[in-house]
Design an enzyme around this catalytic site. Structure first.
Site, PDB file in Angstrom:
ATOM      1  N   ARG A  18     -14.435  44.286  38.521  1.00 43.75           N
ATOM      2  CA  ARG A  18     -15.304  45.420  38.872  1.00 43.75           C
ATOM      3  C   ARG A  18     -16.263  45.118  40.024  1.00 43.75           C
ATOM      4  NH1 ARG A  18     -17.394  46.852  33.029  1.00 43.75           N
ATOM      5  NH2 ARG A  18     -16.542  44.772  32.624  1.00 43.75           N
ATOM      6  N   GLN A  78      -9.737  27.145  32.499  1.00 43.66           N
ATOM      7  CA  GLN A  78      -9.087  27.882  31.409  1.00 43.66           C
ATOM      8  C   GLN A  78      -7.920  28.616  32.058  1.00 43.66           C
ATOM      9  OE1 GLN A  78     -11.032  31.389  29.981  1.00 43.66           O
ATOM     10  NE2 GLN A  78     -10.084  31.291  27.960  1.00 43.66           N
ATOM     11  N   GLY A 144     -21.229  43.311  20.803  1.00 42.94           N
ATOM     12  CA  GLY A 144     -20.977  42.890  19.429  1.00 42.94           C
ATOM     13  C   GLY A 144     -22.251  43.101  18.615  1.00 42.94           C
ATOM     14  N   LYS A 337     -36.453  29.245  66.634  1.00 42.60           N
ATOM     15  CA  LYS A 337     -35.364  28.562  65.937  1.00 42.60           C
ATOM     16  C   LYS A 337     -35.414  27.078  66.255  1.00 42.60           C
ATOM     17  CE  LYS A 337     -31.822  27.137  67.435  1.00 42.60           C
ATOM     18  NZ  LYS A 337     -30.605  26.660  68.098  1.00 42.60           N
TER      19      LYS A 337
HETATM   20  C1  UD1 Z   1     -19.109  39.217  24.615  1.00 41.06           C
HETATM   21  C2  UD1 Z   1     -19.292  39.015  23.114  1.00 41.06           C
HETATM   22  C3  UD1 Z   1     -20.084  40.202  22.561  1.00 41.06           C
HETATM   23  C4  UD1 Z   1     -21.405  40.317  23.273  1.00 41.06           C
HETATM   24  C5  UD1 Z   1     -21.192  40.406  24.784  1.00 41.06           C
HETATM   25  C6  UD1 Z   1     -22.520  40.302  25.498  1.00 41.06           C
HETATM   26  C7  UD1 Z   1     -17.383  37.762  22.268  1.00 41.06           C
HETATM   27  C8  UD1 Z   1     -16.104  37.832  21.554  1.00 41.06           C
HETATM   28  N1  UD1 Z   1     -18.012  38.906  22.486  1.00 41.06           N
HETATM   29  O1  UD1 Z   1     -18.305  40.386  24.767  1.00 41.06           O
HETATM   30  O2  UD1 Z   1     -20.305  40.032  21.167  1.00 41.06           O
HETATM   31  O3  UD1 Z   1     -22.134  41.434  22.810  1.00 41.06           O
HETATM   32  O4  UD1 Z   1     -20.363  39.331  25.248  1.00 41.06           O
HETATM   33  O5  UD1 Z   1     -22.346  40.537  26.857  1.00 41.06           O
HETATM   34  O6  UD1 Z   1     -17.828  36.691  22.626  1.00 41.06           O
HETATM   35  N2  UD1 Z   1     -14.762  34.494  29.349  1.00 41.06           N
HETATM   36  C9  UD1 Z   1     -13.986  33.435  29.736  1.00 41.06           C
HETATM   37  N3  UD1 Z   1     -12.726  33.323  29.260  1.00 41.06           N
HETATM   38  C10 UD1 Z   1     -12.217  34.213  28.362  1.00 41.06           C
HETATM   39  C11 UD1 Z   1     -13.011  35.296  27.974  1.00 41.06           C
HETATM   40  C12 UD1 Z   1     -14.292  35.406  28.462  1.00 41.06           C
HETATM   41  O7  UD1 Z   1     -14.427  32.602  30.537  1.00 41.06           O
HETATM   42  O8  UD1 Z   1     -11.062  34.022  27.950  1.00 41.06           O
HETATM   43  C13 UD1 Z   1     -16.116  34.599  29.888  1.00 41.06           C
HETATM   44  C14 UD1 Z   1     -16.289  35.794  30.810  1.00 41.06           C
HETATM   45  O9  UD1 Z   1     -16.077  35.426  32.148  1.00 41.06           O
HETATM   46  C15 UD1 Z   1     -17.723  36.204  30.579  1.00 41.06           C
HETATM   47  C16 UD1 Z   1     -17.972  35.792  29.135  1.00 41.06           C
HETATM   48  O10 UD1 Z   1     -16.994  34.831  28.811  1.00 41.06           O
HETATM   49  O11 UD1 Z   1     -18.637  35.483  31.383  1.00 41.06           O
HETATM   50  C17 UD1 Z   1     -17.939  36.963  28.181  1.00 41.06           C
HETATM   51  O12 UD1 Z   1     -16.665  37.535  28.171  1.00 41.06           O
HETATM   52  P1  UD1 Z   1     -16.436  39.099  28.104  1.00 41.06           P
HETATM   53  O13 UD1 Z   1     -14.998  39.361  28.084  1.00 41.06           O
HETATM   54  O14 UD1 Z   1     -17.252  39.761  29.147  1.00 41.06           O
HETATM   55  O15 UD1 Z   1     -17.040  39.413  26.672  1.00 41.06           O
HETATM   56  P2  UD1 Z   1     -17.558  40.798  26.143  1.00 41.06           P
HETATM   57  O16 UD1 Z   1     -16.418  41.632  25.755  1.00 41.06           O
HETATM   58  O17 UD1 Z   1     -18.538  41.360  27.082  1.00 41.06           O
END
Ligand code: UD1
Ligand code: CA
Length: 455
Positions: A18, A78, A144, A337
């Site tokens: 996004r 990852q 969450g 500069k």
């Molecule tokens: C997550 C939380 C949610 C919380 C929210 C707050 C979980 C399951 N959910 O949801 O409870 O309210 O954040 O913003 O943790 N990321 C990785 N690898 C992955 C997945 C995610 O590096 O496989 C990183 C993303 O880049 C990001 C962070 O983890 O920085 C959160 O992931 P995202 O998918 O945004 O989680 P939310 O659905 O927002």
């Protein structure tokens, strides 16, 4: 708590689609510093002794950037984005080193404050196995929900898995948590992916730990602390919050900001008490301003050092390497500069000083230009103490103007001027009495003849 070791695992493998950007989301800057570097700073301020960054998208670019702001951090890739628990496990090797506390953080939550992280760590010190950082957003949709019973946290339910009743809970998961180092890997390995998104959720360790009879709690952080950045509008919102905080901090430290909402700081701006900053001033990275200086309106300052009682602007541009010593003045429409303006020297109007030294007390007239570049290399101009450079002069570097040297207005100076000498670098004036009138009459009759011919 300070003697407890702590590993901060920062998740930053997301694509950040996004942002609509060619660069990884977490490298977008707030106050001139990548947002993930703000997260690293907060982790360090909360006592993290180890740093593990989980990266995915744009791994090479990420590693290069991380090297700059966190040279000691380990990076882990990852490969597949299978959820937050899976992401934390990418740093298994670091977690296995046996830290007391593991602090899981998100790379896209740049305003997280160190006190909130420290509060979660404190819960571990008091015996909790997991301490989740919660917050109360104005609109909880998408977050969450924290499900508590009798002061204990029993579960975190992702929005998509929530019942209608659970959706009404306003206390949400900020995403970050502290986990006891001796439990972390065991708990994470128990996480499955049986949920609406089919992902391995970090949040599941709450229920897993609870079922084992371990102590699980929630702490509360401010809404801003948990602000996650997904697009450029949210990036600008975070920038605004950061700037507001920084302006307030500057004012409370004794800096006068006449219109604080129009002054922009960088993450590393240093500014002394009793300095006055007028409206619409921009501080880029690497600026140090001592006390008692005046920065007038619409000045753009980057990589510059400004000593006490200097006067800068309005409309001045100080670029990297500008070094203004006490009481120096750089006025309107001047650019400096890689140059030292020594004590009390004045560069007041419409001037470019680059790759130069302007000696103490020297006066540089309006429109003076140091010609420092021949299209290939840069050359130095040295202007001695007390020298006077007349208006609209071009100093063709390399060149030296000696102490007390005088340069006549409109000169092009290509040879060095000795101490106390006067140099003219232009043709002498010639004045012809009566010639002006004669010329005017000649031009008038020529124009009249042309008009007659056209009729
Ligand atoms: C997550 C939380 C949610 C919380 C929210 C707050 C979980 C399951 N959910 O949801 O409870 O309210 O954040 O913003 O943790 N990321 C990785 N690898 C992955 C997945 C995610 O590096 O496989 C990183 C993303 O880049 C990001 C962070 O983890 O920085 C959160 O992931 P995202 O998918 O945004 O989680 P939310 O659905 O927002
Ligand atoms: Ca998110």
């Amino acid at each position: 708590m300070s003697q407890r070791s702590c590993l901060s695992v920062i998740l930053a493998a997301g694509e950040g689609t996004r942002m609509k950007s060619a660069i990884p989301k977490v490298l977008h800057a707030i106050a001139g510093l990548p947002m993930v570097a703000h997260v690293v700073k907060a982790a360090e301020a909360a006592g993290a002794t180890g740093l593990a960054l989980v990266i995915g998208h744009g791994a090479d670019e990420m590693r290069k950037a991380v090297q700059k702001f966190a040279p000691k951090a380990e990076t882990f890739v990852q490969e597949k984005r299978l959820g937050t628990a899976h992401a934390v496990l990418a740093a298994r090797e670091a977690i296995a080193k046996g830290y007391d506390d593991i602090l899981v953080m998100f790379g896209d939550t740049p305003l997280i404050d160190a006190a909130a992280l420290a509060a979660a760590r404190q819960k571990l010190a008091e015996g909790a196995a997991v301490a989740v950082i919660g917050f109360r957003p104005p609109n909880p949709t998408g977050y969450g929900r924290l499900i508590e019973k009798g002061g204990r946290l029993v579960a975190i339910r992702e929005e998509k898995d929530c019942s209608e009743a659970e959706k009404k809970i306003g206390f949400c998961n900020a995403g970050m948590m502290a986990v006891a180092g001796n439990q972390a890997l065991r708990l994470l390995d128990k996480v499955g992916n049986n949920n609406a998104k089919g992902e391995f959720y970090l949040t599941d360790i709450v229920e897993i730990a609870g079922a084992e009879g371990l102590d699980v709690v929630a702490t509360e952080a401010s809404f801003e602390s948990a602000l996650g950045i997904n697009n450029r509008a949210e990036l600008a919102e975070a920038e605004g919050i950061w700037q507001t905080r920084r302006r307030r901090e500057a004012m409370l430290a004794g800096v006068t900001l006449i219109a604080p909402e129009t002054v922009y700081f960088s993450h590393d701006t240093e500014i002394g008490a009793d300095t006055i900053v007028e409206p619409n001033v921009w501080f880029g990275p690497g600026v140090k301003i001592a006390s008692g200086a005046k920065i007038h309106a619409f000045s753009h300052i980057e990589g510059a050092t400004v000593a006490s009682y200097c006067d800068v602007g309005p409309f001045a541009r100080l670029r990297p390497g500008a070094d203004l010593r006490q009481k120096a003045k750089v006025g309107n429409f001047c650019e400096v500069k890689q140059a030292t303006i020594e004590e009390g020297a004045k560069v007041n109007h419409l001037t470019y000083i680059g790759d130069a030294r302007v000696g103490a007390g020297a006066n540089i007239g309006a429109g003076t230009i140091t010609c420092n570049y021949d299209g290939f290399s840069k050359f130095f101009t040295d202007i001695g103490e007390g020298a006077f450079v007349g208006s609209n002069s071009a100093l063709v570097a390399p060149v030296t103007i000696g102490k007390g040297g005088y340069v006549a207005s409109g000169s092009v100076i290509t040879e060095s001027v000795p101490d106390d000498a006067l140099a003219f670098g232009r043709a002498r004036q010639k004045t012809l009495p009566g010639k002006g009138k004669e010329l005017r009459e000649r031009f008038a009759s020529a124009a009249a003849a042309k008009k007659r011919a056209a009729e």
